[in-house]
Design a protein around this motif. Structure first.
Motif, PDB file in Angstrom:
ATOM      1  N   GLN A 186     -68.443 -31.907  -9.324  1.00  0.00           N
ATOM      2  CA  GLN A 186     -68.479 -31.218 -10.624  1.00  0.00           C
ATOM      3  C   GLN A 186     -69.914 -30.918 -11.053  1.00  0.00           C
ATOM      4  O   GLN A 186     -70.282 -31.057 -12.212  1.00  0.00           O
ATOM      5  CB  GLN A 186     -67.736 -32.045 -11.677  1.00  0.00           C
ATOM      6  CG  GLN A 186     -66.241 -32.175 -11.381  1.00  0.00           C
ATOM      7  CD  GLN A 186     -65.476 -32.905 -12.454  1.00  0.00           C
ATOM      8  OE1 GLN A 186     -66.040 -33.368 -13.446  1.00  0.00           O
ATOM      9  NE2 GLN A 186     -64.171 -33.023 -12.259  1.00  0.00           N
ATOM     10  N   GLY A 187     -70.729 -30.505 -10.091  1.00  0.00           N
ATOM     11  CA  GLY A 187     -72.102 -30.089 -10.368  1.00  0.00           C
ATOM     12  C   GLY A 187     -73.149 -31.172 -10.218  1.00  0.00           C
ATOM     13  O   GLY A 187     -74.352 -30.883 -10.274  1.00  0.00           O
ATOM     14  N   ALA A 188     -72.725 -32.419  -9.994  1.00  0.00           N
ATOM     15  CA  ALA A 188     -73.698 -33.508  -9.900  1.00  0.00           C
ATOM     16  C   ALA A 188     -74.615 -33.363  -8.687  1.00  0.00           C
ATOM     17  O   ALA A 188     -75.722 -33.909  -8.672  1.00  0.00           O
ATOM     18  CB  ALA A 188     -72.974 -34.856  -9.851  1.00  0.00           C
ATOM     19  N   VAL A 189     -74.177 -32.629  -7.657  1.00  0.00           N
ATOM     20  CA  VAL A 189     -75.018 -32.479  -6.463  1.00  0.00           C
ATOM     21  C   VAL A 189     -76.151 -31.473  -6.666  1.00  0.00           C
ATOM     22  O   VAL A 189     -77.097 -31.428  -5.874  1.00  0.00           O
ATOM     23  CB  VAL A 189     -74.166 -32.046  -5.242  1.00  0.00           C
ATOM     24  CG1 VAL A 189     -73.089 -33.075  -4.943  1.00  0.00           C
ATOM     25  CG2 VAL A 189     -73.551 -30.664  -5.456  1.00  0.00           C
ATOM     26  N   PHE A 190     -76.062 -30.664  -7.710  1.00  0.00           N
ATOM     27  CA  PHE A 190     -77.003 -29.552  -7.843  1.00  0.00           C
ATOM     28  C   PHE A 190     -78.449 -30.003  -8.028  1.00  0.00           C
ATOM     29  O   PHE A 190     -79.378 -29.293  -7.624  1.00  0.00           O
ATOM     30  CB  PHE A 190     -76.612 -28.649  -9.020  1.00  0.00           C
ATOM     31  CG  PHE A 190     -75.280 -27.974  -8.864  1.00  0.00           C
ATOM     32  CD1 PHE A 190     -74.626 -27.930  -7.645  1.00  0.00           C
ATOM     33  CD2 PHE A 190     -74.665 -27.377  -9.958  1.00  0.00           C
ATOM     34  CE1 PHE A 190     -73.400 -27.303  -7.500  1.00  0.00           C
ATOM     35  CE2 PHE A 190     -73.446 -26.737  -9.832  1.00  0.00           C
ATOM     36  CZ  PHE A 190     -72.800 -26.702  -8.601  1.00  0.00           C
ATOM     37  N   SER A 210     -74.182 -28.275  -0.006  1.00  0.00           N
ATOM     38  CA  SER A 210     -73.214 -29.377  -0.086  1.00  0.00           C
ATOM     39  C   SER A 210     -71.944 -29.046   0.689  1.00  0.00           C
ATOM     40  O   SER A 210     -71.398 -29.896   1.396  1.00  0.00           O
ATOM     41  CB  SER A 210     -72.887 -29.673  -1.554  1.00  0.00           C
ATOM     42  OG  SER A 210     -74.034 -30.144  -2.238  1.00  0.00           O
ATOM     43  N   LEU A 211     -71.480 -27.804   0.569  1.00  0.00           N
ATOM     44  CA  LEU A 211     -70.291 -27.388   1.319  1.00  0.00           C
ATOM     45  C   LEU A 211     -70.588 -27.375   2.819  1.00  0.00           C
ATOM     46  O   LEU A 211     -69.754 -27.824   3.623  1.00  0.00           O
ATOM     47  CB  LEU A 211     -69.828 -26.012   0.853  1.00  0.00           C
ATOM     48  CG  LEU A 211     -69.324 -25.915  -0.591  1.00  0.00           C
ATOM     49  CD1 LEU A 211     -68.991 -24.468  -0.941  1.00  0.00           C
ATOM     50  CD2 LEU A 211     -68.109 -26.814  -0.825  1.00  0.00           C
ATOM     51  N   ALA A 212     -71.754 -26.878   3.200  1.00  0.00           N
ATOM     52  CA  ALA A 212     -72.111 -26.843   4.617  1.00  0.00           C
ATOM     53  C   ALA A 212     -72.208 -28.257   5.185  1.00  0.00           C
ATOM     54  O   ALA A 212     -71.820 -28.502   6.338  1.00  0.00           O
ATOM     55  CB  ALA A 212     -73.428 -26.092   4.812  1.00  0.00           C
ATOM     56  N   TRP A 213     -72.744 -29.185   4.396  1.00  0.00           N
ATOM     57  CA  TRP A 213     -72.817 -30.583   4.842  1.00  0.00           C
ATOM     58  C   TRP A 213     -71.413 -31.140   5.082  1.00  0.00           C
ATOM     59  O   TRP A 213     -71.163 -31.785   6.108  1.00  0.00           O
ATOM     60  CB  TRP A 213     -73.558 -31.416   3.800  1.00  0.00           C
ATOM     61  CG  TRP A 213     -73.589 -32.886   4.121  1.00  0.00           C
ATOM     62  CD1 TRP A 213     -74.477 -33.527   4.954  1.00  0.00           C
ATOM     63  CD2 TRP A 213     -72.691 -33.884   3.644  1.00  0.00           C
ATOM     64  NE1 TRP A 213     -74.176 -34.868   5.020  1.00  0.00           N
ATOM     65  CE2 TRP A 213     -73.077 -35.113   4.224  1.00  0.00           C
ATOM     66  CE3 TRP A 213     -71.588 -33.856   2.795  1.00  0.00           C
ATOM     67  CZ2 TRP A 213     -72.412 -36.305   3.973  1.00  0.00           C
ATOM     68  CZ3 TRP A 213     -70.915 -35.034   2.532  1.00  0.00           C
ATOM     69  CH2 TRP A 213     -71.320 -36.249   3.114  1.00  0.00           C
ATOM     70  N   LEU A 214     -70.495 -30.870   4.180  1.00  0.00           N
ATOM     71  CA  LEU A 214     -69.117 -31.318   4.361  1.00  0.00           C
ATOM     72  C   LEU A 214     -68.509 -30.700   5.618  1.00  0.00           C
ATOM     73  O   LEU A 214     -67.845 -31.392   6.413  1.00  0.00           O
ATOM     74  CB  LEU A 214     -68.273 -30.952   3.136  1.00  0.00           C
ATOM     75  CG  LEU A 214     -68.498 -31.811   1.891  1.00  0.00           C
ATOM     76  CD1 LEU A 214     -67.958 -31.101   0.654  1.00  0.00           C
ATOM     77  CD2 LEU A 214     -67.842 -33.176   2.048  1.00  0.00           C
ATOM     78  N   LEU A 215     -68.736 -29.411   5.810  1.00  0.00           N
ATOM     79  CA  LEU A 215     -68.153 -28.709   6.954  1.00  0.00           C
ATOM     80  C   LEU A 215     -68.771 -29.143   8.278  1.00  0.00           C
ATOM     81  O   LEU A 215     -68.193 -28.872   9.340  1.00  0.00           O
ATOM     82  CB  LEU A 215     -68.311 -27.197   6.761  1.00  0.00           C
ATOM     83  CG  LEU A 215     -67.520 -26.610   5.581  1.00  0.00           C
ATOM     84  CD1 LEU A 215     -67.942 -25.172   5.322  1.00  0.00           C
ATOM     85  CD2 LEU A 215     -66.019 -26.689   5.832  1.00  0.00           C
ATOM     86  N   SER A 216     -69.921 -29.823   8.220  1.00  0.00           N
ATOM     87  CA  SER A 216     -70.515 -30.345   9.448  1.00  0.00           C
ATOM     88  C   SER A 216     -69.751 -31.556   9.971  1.00  0.00           C
ATOM     89  O   SER A 216     -69.988 -32.005  11.090  1.00  0.00           O
ATOM     90  CB  SER A 216     -71.982 -30.736   9.210  1.00  0.00           C
ATOM     91  OG  SER A 216     -72.084 -31.926   8.441  1.00  0.00           O
ATOM     92  N   HIS A 217     -68.847 -32.078   9.152  1.00  0.00           N
ATOM     93  CA  HIS A 217     -68.038 -33.231   9.533  1.00  0.00           C
ATOM     94  C   HIS A 217     -66.666 -32.747  10.014  1.00  0.00           C
ATOM     95  O   HIS A 217     -65.898 -32.174   9.241  1.00  0.00           O
ATOM     96  CB  HIS A 217     -67.840 -34.174   8.343  1.00  0.00           C
ATOM     97  CG  HIS A 217     -69.102 -34.805   7.843  1.00  0.00           C
ATOM     98  ND1 HIS A 217     -70.061 -34.096   7.150  1.00  0.00           N
ATOM     99  CD2 HIS A 217     -69.559 -36.074   7.923  1.00  0.00           C
ATOM    100  CE1 HIS A 217     -71.060 -34.910   6.827  1.00  0.00           C
ATOM    101  NE2 HIS A 217     -70.777 -36.113   7.294  1.00  0.00           N
ATOM    102  N   ASP A 218     -66.386 -32.978  11.257  1.00  0.00           N
ATOM    103  CA  ASP A 218     -65.049 -32.675  11.774  1.00  0.00           C
ATOM    104  C   ASP A 218     -64.213 -33.953  11.655  1.00  0.00           C
ATOM    105  O   ASP A 218     -64.695 -35.024  12.029  1.00  0.00           O
ATOM    106  CB  ASP A 218     -65.144 -32.233  13.231  1.00  0.00           C
ATOM    107  CG  ASP A 218     -63.789 -31.864  13.809  1.00  0.00           C
ATOM    108  OD1 ASP A 218     -63.179 -30.905  13.306  1.00  0.00           O
ATOM    109  OD2 ASP A 218     -63.350 -32.553  14.746  1.00  0.00           O
ATOM    110  N   PRO A 219     -63.024 -33.902  11.115  1.00  0.00           N
ATOM    111  CA  PRO A 219     -62.187 -32.754  10.727  1.00  0.00           C
ATOM    112  C   PRO A 219     -62.077 -32.605   9.206  1.00  0.00           C
ATOM    113  O   PRO A 219     -61.053 -32.925   8.608  1.00  0.00           O
ATOM    114  CB  PRO A 219     -60.832 -33.148  11.314  1.00  0.00           C
ATOM    115  CG  PRO A 219     -60.796 -34.663  11.133  1.00  0.00           C
ATOM    116  CD  PRO A 219     -62.227 -35.145  11.158  1.00  0.00           C
TER     117      PRO A 219
END
Length: 270
Positions: A186-190, A210-219
Motif C-alpha cells: 500500500q505504498g510503503a515500498v515507495f 518492487s513488482l520486478a523483484w517479486l517476479l524474479s521469484h519463481d513461482p
C-alpha cells in the motif's frame, strides 16, 4: 489447467468504496493487456468485475478470472460454502471461474467441513482450479491431506518488506503458484532507500522495481491494484525489467519488516 496458464501480473480489485469503478477499471486493464483479474466475495464488486469483462473486447476464455469465498464472517452453524461458491459465479455472471480461493482459514473454516465443497465444485467444473489464501505452512499441509483437487495457488501478502521466504519455498516444493497481494505494501515500498536506488538505476518507478523483484521469484505472480490506464500500463511494464544479481541482493538486504493486512484472526497471530 497447467500452471503456466496463470498470467504473472493480474489486476487486484479491492477497494473500500466506489465499487462500481471496477467495471471501467477491468475493461481498461484488459484493453492495455491484462489477462488475469482477481476479486472476492468480500470485495462486494463481483457484479462490476463481471460486467467489465463482458463489456471488453477480450473473450471471456482469454481472461484468467479468480475469486474468493468468505468464511470468517459466516455463522459457524451454517452450511453455506457451496452456496457461497455459486453466489460468486452468479454475481460474476459466469458458468465457471478459473480459480476459487478459500479466503481465510478462520471463522467457519475447518478442513473437513469446507474443503469437500471445493472438491465438489471442482468436479462439477464450476471452478477450474482450487486455491487457498492466507494459510500458514502447517495449515497448507493439513489442507493437502483433505483436498482431492490439486492446490493451484496460494495467495498471501508479499512484497520486499514481507518476502515470505518460507511460503515461496513451500510453493516450489509443492508446485503451486504463490500469488502476491498488496505487492506494493500500500505504498510503503515507495520510500525504501534500497528500492529507490535500484529504481534510479533502471529509470523505473519504485512500484515497478518492487513488482520486478517479486517476479524474479519463481513461482510468484502479482496482483497490484490499478485504477487508471497509466498505472495499469506501468505495472505491466515491470515484466520487461531485468534485475541483476546486485539489484536483487540490495533489495534482499532490506531488514525492515512490515505487514499491511494483519487482522487478529490471521492464522499467523494464533
Amino acid at each position: 489447467m497447467p500452471r503456466d496458464s496463470l498470467p504473472r501480473i493480474g489486476l487486484g480489485t479491492y477497494s473500500a468504496d466506489d465499487r462500481e469503478q471496477w467495471t471501467e477499471n477491468v475493461r481498461t486493464a484488459l484493453e492495455v493487456g491484462y489477462r488475469h483479474v482477481d476479486t472476492a466475495q468480500v470485495y462486494e464488486n463481483e457484479r462490476y468485475v463481471g460486467e467489465g469483462i463482458r463489456s471488453s473486447d477480450v473473450d471471456r476464455e482469454d481472461v484468467f478470472l479468480s475469486t474468493k469465498t468468505v468464511h470468517h464472517d459466516v455463522p459457524p452453524e451454517s452450511e453455506q460454502v457451496p452456496q457461497a461458491i455459486d453466489g460468486c459465479l452468479e454475481r460474476l455472471g459466469v458458468d465457471a471461474v478459473d480459480l476459487c480461493y478459500v479466503h481465510w482459514p478462520t471463522g467457519i473454516y475447518d478442513h473437513e467441513a469446507v474443503l469437500p465443497a471445493y472438491d465438489e465444485a471442482y468436479e462439477a467444473e464450476k471452478i477450474r482450479n482450487v486455491g487457498l489464501s492466507n494459510f500458514t505452512p502447517e495449515l497448507l499441509d493439513e489442507a493437502r491431506q483433505h483436498l482431492e483437487a490439486p492446490i493451484f495457488a496460494h495467495q498471501v501478502e508479499m512484497h520486499p518488506l514481507l518476502p515470505q521466504e518460507e511460503l515461496v519455498d513451500y510453493a516450489r516444493e509443492h508446485d503451486h503458484w504463490l500469488v502476491a497481494y498488496s505487492p506494493l505494501a500500500q505504498g510503503a515500498v515507495f520510500d525504501v532507500p534500497e528500492i529507490r536506488e535500484v529504481a534510479e538505476k533502471h529509470d523505473a518507478s519504485p512500484a515497478q522495481i518492487s513488482l520486478a523483484w517479486l517476479l524474479s521469484h519463481d513461482p510468484v505472480a502479482v496482483i497490484p491494484k490499478a485504477s487508471s490506464r497509466e498505472h495499469a500500463t506501468q505495472n505491466l511494464a515491470a515484466l520487461e525489467i531485468d534485475l541483476d544479481d546486485e539489484d536483487l541482493a540490495l533489495i534482499d538486504s532490506i531488514d525492515r519488516r512490515h505487514r499491511v493486512i494483519d487482522p487478529d484472526h490471521g492464522p499467523w497471530n494464533r
